[in-house]
Design a protein around this motif. Structure first.
Motif, PDB file in Angstrom:
ATOM      1  N   MET A 184     -41.041   9.158 -70.831  1.00  0.00           N
ATOM      2  CA  MET A 184     -42.071   9.807 -70.014  1.00  0.00           C
ATOM      3  C   MET A 184     -41.530  11.033 -69.266  1.00  0.00           C
ATOM      4  SD  MET A 184     -42.502   7.352 -66.640  1.00  0.00           S
ATOM      5  CE  MET A 184     -42.483   5.804 -67.537  1.00  0.00           C
ATOM      6  N   THR A 185     -40.198  11.095 -69.067  1.00  0.00           N
ATOM      7  CA  THR A 185     -39.619  12.230 -68.348  1.00  0.00           C
ATOM      8  C   THR A 185     -39.503  13.465 -69.227  1.00  0.00           C
ATOM      9  OG1 THR A 185     -37.313  11.674 -68.890  1.00  0.00           O
ATOM     10  CG2 THR A 185     -38.278  10.623 -66.940  1.00  0.00           C
ATOM     11  N   TRP A 186     -39.620  13.283 -70.529  1.00  0.00           N
ATOM     12  CA  TRP A 186     -39.419  14.418 -71.437  1.00  0.00           C
ATOM     13  C   TRP A 186     -40.509  15.481 -71.270  1.00  0.00           C
ATOM     14  CZ3 TRP A 186     -38.445  11.069 -76.452  1.00  0.00           C
ATOM     15  CH2 TRP A 186     -37.303  10.289 -76.257  1.00  0.00           C
ATOM     16  N   LYS A 187     -41.671  15.070 -70.794  1.00  0.00           N
ATOM     17  CA  LYS A 187     -42.775  16.023 -70.660  1.00  0.00           C
ATOM     18  C   LYS A 187     -42.834  16.676 -69.281  1.00  0.00           C
ATOM     19  CE  LYS A 187     -46.018  12.317 -69.398  1.00  0.00           C
ATOM     20  NZ  LYS A 187     -47.250  11.602 -69.783  1.00  0.00           N
ATOM     21  N   ILE A 188     -41.884  16.328 -68.396  1.00  0.00           N
ATOM     22  CA  ILE A 188     -41.875  16.925 -67.056  1.00  0.00           C
ATOM     23  C   ILE A 188     -41.315  18.342 -67.157  1.00  0.00           C
ATOM     24  CG2 ILE A 188     -41.008  16.735 -64.704  1.00  0.00           C
ATOM     25  CD1 ILE A 188     -40.757  13.748 -65.117  1.00  0.00           C
ATOM     26  N   PRO A 189     -42.049  19.354 -66.716  1.00  0.00           N
ATOM     27  CA  PRO A 189     -41.580  20.738 -66.859  1.00  0.00           C
ATOM     28  C   PRO A 189     -40.568  21.121 -65.782  1.00  0.00           C
ATOM     29  CG  PRO A 189     -43.713  20.706 -65.773  1.00  0.00           C
ATOM     30  CD  PRO A 189     -43.411  19.275 -66.137  1.00  0.00           C
ATOM     31  N   GLY A 190     -39.857  22.203 -66.047  1.00  0.00           N
ATOM     32  CA  GLY A 190     -38.960  22.766 -65.047  1.00  0.00           C
ATOM     33  C   GLY A 190     -37.603  22.096 -65.013  1.00  0.00           C
ATOM     34  N   LYS A 191     -36.689  22.674 -64.239  1.00  0.00           N
ATOM     35  CA  LYS A 191     -35.341  22.135 -64.100  1.00  0.00           C
ATOM     36  C   LYS A 191     -35.278  21.007 -63.070  1.00  0.00           C
ATOM     37  CE  LYS A 191     -32.850  26.300 -65.559  1.00  0.00           C
ATOM     38  NZ  LYS A 191     -31.811  27.315 -65.181  1.00  0.00           N
ATOM     39  N   ASP A 192     -36.062  21.130 -62.012  1.00  0.00           N
ATOM     40  CA  ASP A 192     -36.062  20.101 -60.960  1.00  0.00           C
ATOM     41  C   ASP A 192     -37.056  19.002 -61.331  1.00  0.00           C
ATOM     42  OD1 ASP A 192     -35.805  18.612 -58.678  1.00  0.00           O
ATOM     43  OD2 ASP A 192     -36.943  19.993 -57.406  1.00  0.00           O
ATOM     44  N   LYS A 193     -36.656  18.165 -62.294  1.00  0.00           N
ATOM     45  CA  LYS A 193     -37.564  17.130 -62.787  1.00  0.00           C
ATOM     46  C   LYS A 193     -37.822  16.054 -61.730  1.00  0.00           C
ATOM     47  CE  LYS A 193     -36.522  17.665 -67.721  1.00  0.00           C
ATOM     48  NZ  LYS A 193     -37.901  17.961 -68.159  1.00  0.00           N
ATOM     49  N   VAL A 194     -36.815  15.743 -60.915  1.00  0.00           N
ATOM     50  CA  VAL A 194     -37.004  14.745 -59.861  1.00  0.00           C
ATOM     51  C   VAL A 194     -38.076  15.214 -58.883  1.00  0.00           C
ATOM     52  CG1 VAL A 194     -35.933  13.534 -57.929  1.00  0.00           C
ATOM     53  CG2 VAL A 194     -34.661  13.853 -60.046  1.00  0.00           C
ATOM     54  N   GLY A 195     -37.947  16.454 -58.414  1.00  0.00           N
ATOM     55  CA  GLY A 195     -38.919  16.993 -57.470  1.00  0.00           C
ATOM     56  C   GLY A 195     -40.313  17.071 -58.064  1.00  0.00           C
ATOM     57  N   PHE A 203     -41.599   2.913 -72.272  1.00  0.00           N
ATOM     58  CA  PHE A 203     -40.245   2.445 -72.564  1.00  0.00           C
ATOM     59  C   PHE A 203     -39.300   2.821 -71.422  1.00  0.00           C
ATOM     60  CE2 PHE A 203     -36.061   2.998 -74.705  1.00  0.00           C
ATOM     61  CZ  PHE A 203     -35.902   1.690 -75.164  1.00  0.00           C
ATOM     62  N   ASN A 204     -38.583   1.820 -70.908  1.00  0.00           N
ATOM     63  CA  ASN A 204     -37.607   1.997 -69.825  1.00  0.00           C
ATOM     64  C   ASN A 204     -38.213   2.506 -68.521  1.00  0.00           C
ATOM     65  OD1 ASN A 204     -35.402   1.049 -71.246  1.00  0.00           O
ATOM     66  ND2 ASN A 204     -34.683   3.066 -71.866  1.00  0.00           N
ATOM     67  N   SER A 205     -39.528   2.343 -68.340  1.00  0.00           N
ATOM     68  CA  SER A 205     -40.174   2.862 -67.131  1.00  0.00           C
ATOM     69  C   SER A 205     -39.665   2.197 -65.857  1.00  0.00           C
ATOM     70  CB  SER A 205     -41.691   2.684 -67.227  1.00  0.00           C
ATOM     71  OG  SER A 205     -42.041   1.310 -67.254  1.00  0.00           O
TER      72      SER A 205
END
Length: 427
Positions: free
Chosen positions: A187-198, A213-215
């Motif tokens: 699910m994190t693969w579709k998060i844009p930008g470098k600051d994915k946590v933010g 998967f692995n959520s």
């Protein structure tokens, strides 16, 4: 013609390499994700203890919480039967090193997983996952990653086993987990930008899929590790029920933010000696990769991990009650002594006296496990010409978790296969 045949051979070789890689990946994914088959094992009582010989009693001061006056001393026998619930991203690898050394020192029997370094996490623990397990077998220590399952754990350890664990501030834990495991959560693969946590924390429900998967790595990971439902809302009565169940199992819940104080309480709880607590910080991230959450993002992280925050608050309160019972001045004195001894060992054992980047570690056996796509976990170089009196202890204190498990006889073929895949990705 020769050129054409050469191209065909190169194409064939590439196909064979790719096929072998894909086959290995498929085997790995099967081993990691396939549910374990559990048999109806007979119920055979666990022996009282299987230590080779009772540890020798020694004098120790009683805590303020005892029936004796503070400052008095009495005899106690070191406890050798220990269940350490290894939670994720909580300095637990450092604690494992302490337990491994204590177990070797007293010739104790570990309940280890088979073929990998965890008990088929995230599946709930089953005693059939223990290497060479047979009903009625006796073990002293169990300490590898698992998803806690109290009834099954109790069937492999003596009844008077001491249950201990460690927690970390949920906001910091979330950031660390996102960094370490993020690439394993699709699910994190579709998060844009470098600051994915933010970006994730600004609108987590937009990205989060509870069935993905692995959520579990990205929401209330602590609660999940203890075998609870990490998707519960804070007001759900099952949250408080789960916290009470955890409190009923564990005699000591330590805190990463007060690691040395936690070790002193561990020493007091288990009647160990100061020398048993010596440690070097293992699996630490280099500073350039550590994200400093802004106050706003920290608040969002705690809100997103509200159940973990409630869990942490509960055991933060119990922790300081134990410190109060131990005595604040006595605690300060013992922490200072532990720091002094650790500094002495660092001067004796560590080249340069501090951790170094992965690329600067000279011995392969000292290389720690790295997250996919980078080398952000630091390690150590053993000092040259360490005197014989300290060489064995120095090497053991500096040995990463996986290498130490191998030395203790654990077959890690699945973990090693996954490691080869990770190395190719990192390369």
């Amino acid at each position: 013609m020769v050129v054409k045949q050469g191209r065909q051979w190169r194409s064939m070789c590439k196909g064979l390499v790719l096929g072998a890689l894909l086959t290995s990946c498929m085997i790995l994914l099967y081993c990691l994700s396939a549910p374990q088959v559990h048999f109806n094992l007979p119920e055979v009582p666990v022996p009282y203890s299987c230590a080779h010989q009772p540890a020798q009693a020694h004098a120790t001061p009683f805590t303020n919480g005892s029936q004796h006056a503070a400052g008095q001393t009495g005899l106690c026998t070191p406890k050798v039967d220990v269940m350490f619930m290894k939670t994720h991203k909580t300095a637990s690898s450092t604690l494992l090193n302490i337990l491994f050394r204590f177990g070797e020192k007293h010739r104790l029997k570990f309940a280890f997983p088979d073929s990998r370094n965890d008990f088929f996490y995230p599946s709930p623990f089953q005693r059939s996952q223990v290497k060479d397990y047979r009903p009625g077998m006796c073990f002293n220590i169990i300490c590898n990653h698992m998803r806690f399952n109290a009834p099954e754990v109790a069937k492999v350890l003596p009844t008077d086993t001491s249950y201990i664990t460690i927690l970390r501030d949920p906001a910091e834990l979330f950031e660390s987990s996102f960094h370490y495991f993020g690439r394993l959560v699709p699910m994190t693969w579709k998060i844009p930008g470098k600051d994915k946590v933010g970006e994730f924390l600004r609108d987590p429900r937009h990205y989060f899929d509870p069935d993905g998967f692995n959520s579990f790595y990205l929401k209330n990971l602590l609660f999940f590790d203890f075998g609870q439902d990490n998707t519960l809302e804070l007001g759900d009565p099952r949250v408080e029920e789960g916290i009470r169940a955890i409190a009923g199992c564990f005699q000591l819940v330590m805190l990463v933010e007060h690691f040395e104080e936690s070790l002193i309480l561990l020493m007091d709880t288990l009647c160990w000696e100061m020398d048993d607590l010596l440690f070097f910080k293992l699996n630490a991230r280099k500073g350039s990769t550590v994200s400093k959450l802004t106050p706003e993002l920290r608040a969002k992280a705690l809100e997103w991990n509200a159940v973990d925050w409630r869990l942490y608050q509960h055991f933060n309160a119990t922790f300081w009650r134990k410190v109060e019972a131990y005595g604040h001045q006595r605690m300060a004195d013992d922490v200072a002594e532990l720091r002094r001894r650790n500094a002495e060992m660092a001067a004796v054992c560590i080249e340069g006296g501090h951790a170094v980047d992965a690329d600067s570690i000279q011995e392969t056996v000292m290389q720690p496990w790295q997250p996919i796509g980078e080398k952000s976990i630091m390690g150590y170089n053993l000092k040259k010409n360490v005197d014989k009196a300290h060489l064995k202890l120095c090497r053991k204190m500096l040995t990463p978790e996986l290498q130490y498990l191998t030395e203790l006889g654990v077959n890690l073929w699945i973990t090693k296969l996954w490691g080869h895949v990770r190395d190719m990705i990192n390369w």
